[in-house]
Write an enzyme that holds these catalytic residues in place. Structure first.
Site, mmCIF file in Angstrom:
data_model
loop_
_atom_site.group_PDB
_atom_site.id
_atom_site.type_symbol
_atom_site.label_atom_id
_atom_site.label_comp_id
_atom_site.label_asym_id
_atom_site.label_seq_id
_atom_site.Cartn_x
_atom_site.Cartn_y
_atom_site.Cartn_z
ATOM 1 N N TYR A 29 43.901 36.097 40.759
ATOM 2 C CA TYR A 29 44.717 37.305 40.616
ATOM 3 C C TYR A 29 45.920 37.009 39.722
ATOM 4 O O TYR A 29 46.221 37.763 38.791
ATOM 5 C CB TYR A 29 45.173 37.781 41.995
ATOM 6 C CG TYR A 29 45.966 39.065 41.991
ATOM 7 C CD1 TYR A 29 45.323 40.296 41.937
ATOM 8 C CD2 TYR A 29 47.360 39.048 42.067
ATOM 9 C CE1 TYR A 29 46.054 41.484 41.950
ATOM 10 C CE2 TYR A 29 48.091 40.225 42.092
ATOM 11 C CZ TYR A 29 47.434 41.444 42.032
ATOM 12 O OH TYR A 29 48.155 42.613 42.050
ATOM 13 N N SER A 72 51.758 42.374 37.605
ATOM 14 C CA SER A 72 52.280 42.059 38.933
ATOM 15 C C SER A 72 53.288 40.938 38.783
ATOM 16 O O SER A 72 53.227 40.158 37.821
ATOM 17 C CB SER A 72 51.132 41.612 39.845
ATOM 18 O OG SER A 72 51.623 40.973 41.016
#
Length: 263
Positions: A166, A153
Site C-alpha cells: 500500500y 496517502s
C-alpha cells in the site's frame, strides 16, 4: 493559458460548465469528492465497481438537480478503464477534471503477501491512475485547462502500519504526480496529489473499531480527531478550481498535522 487572476472572482471559484470523472465514487472519499465537484457546478461521471450502490448515490444527486452520471466499471482492469474512456468520449468533447481516487488495501507483514495480492493492490491503487490518466489525456488537453488529482496517502510520505505494498503504491502516485505535472504542463494540464491520514471511511472503519489502535492514531494526530471525507473533498475541489491555476506537481497532506508531528 490565461492566469486565473484575470477571471472574475465568481468564475475563479466555480466549476460551472466543467466536466469531471471521479473513480471510486460510490462511497467514502470518492463520493464526497463527486458531491463537492457537483456543488461547484461540474458535470460528474461517477465511477465505481458496484452498480446498485453507485446508482443509489447518483440518483440522490440527480434529485438535488445536480448533473451526475453513473458508470459501473472496475478501473483496476483494462476493460473497465476502456469503458470509462469510451463513456467520457461519448458524453463530452473535452474533459476538465480526473480524480484518481479508487484504492484498496490488504494489511499484512511484507513476507506474508501472496503474488496475487501484490498484483491486486498495484492494479487497483496505481495502474488504474496511470492508465486512466494516459487514456483521457487527449480529452484533458482539449479542454485547455485540465486538472488531475491523485488520491495518495500519508502512507506514501512516511511509514504507516498499513502494509508495504500500500505504501509503495501511494508513494508512486506522488512521483507520478510530479512527472505528469512537468510533462503535460505545456498542454494546459495540471496534476496534483492529496495525501489523507485516517479519514472516516469504510476502508478505515475496520481498524478504527479497535479502541486501543484508535487512541494510538489520535495520539499521533495534533488535531486530535479522525478526518471527514468532506475535508479531503474540499482540498481536491480547490486544486481543480481556476483559482488554483498556478498550482501543479504538489502533494497536499490532509492529515490533521500527522506528517509534521515530531517530538
Amino acid at each position: 493559458m490565461e492566469s486565473s487572476s484575470f477571471l472574475p472572482n465568481n468564475a475563479r471559484w466555480s466549476l460551472q460548465g466543467q466536466t469531471a470523472i471521479v473513480t471510486g465514487a460510490s462511497k467514502g472519499i470518492g463520493a464526497a469528492v463527486a458531491a463537492e465537484l457537483l456543488q461547484f457546478g461540474a458535470s460528474v461521471l461517477a465511477v465505481a465497481r458496484t452498480a446498485p450502490e453507485l446508482e443509489q448515490q447518483v440518483t440522490q444527486w440527480q434529485q438535488q438537480g445536480l448533473d451526475a452520471h453513473a458508470l459501473a466499471a472496475d478501473v483496476s482492469t483494462p476493460e473497465g478503464r476502456a469503458r470509462v474512456q469510451e463513456a467520457a468520449q461519448q458524453r463530452w468533447p473535452q474533459l476538465h477534471i480526473l480524480v484518481n481516487n479508487v484504492g484498496t488495501n490488504i494489511r499484512k507483514p511484507t513476507t506474508s503477501y501472496a503474488p496475487e495480492e501484490y498484483q491486486q493492490l498495484l492494479a487497483t491503487n496505481l495502474e488504474s491512475a496511470w492508465e486512466l490518466s494516459r487514456g483521457v489525456q487527449p480529452l484533458l488537453a482539449a479542454s485547455g485547462a485540465g486538472s488531475i488529482v491523485n488520491i495518495s496517502s500519508v502512507a506514501g510520505l512516511t511509514h504507516v502500519r498499513t502494509g508495504s505494498i500500500y505504501g509503495m503504491t501511494k508513494a508512486a502516485l506522488v512521483q507520478l504526480t510530479r512527472n505528469l505535472a512537468v510533462e503535460w504542463a505545456g498542454q494546459g494540464i495540471r496534476v496534483n496529489c492529496v495525501a489523507p491520514w485516517y479519514i472516516r471511511t469504510p476502508l478505515a472503519a475496520g481498524v478504527l473499531q479497535n479502541e486501543a489502535y484508535l487512541q494510538e492514531v489520535l495520539s499521533r494526530t495534533p488535531a486530535g480527531r479522525i478526518g471527514e471525507p468532506e475535508e479531503v473533498a474540499a482540498a481536491v475541489a480547490f486544486l481543480c478550481l481556476p483559482a488554483a491555476a498556478y498550482i501543479t506537481g504538489q502533494t497536499l497532506a490532509v492529515d490533521g498535522g500527522f506528517t509534521v508531528n515530531g517530538f
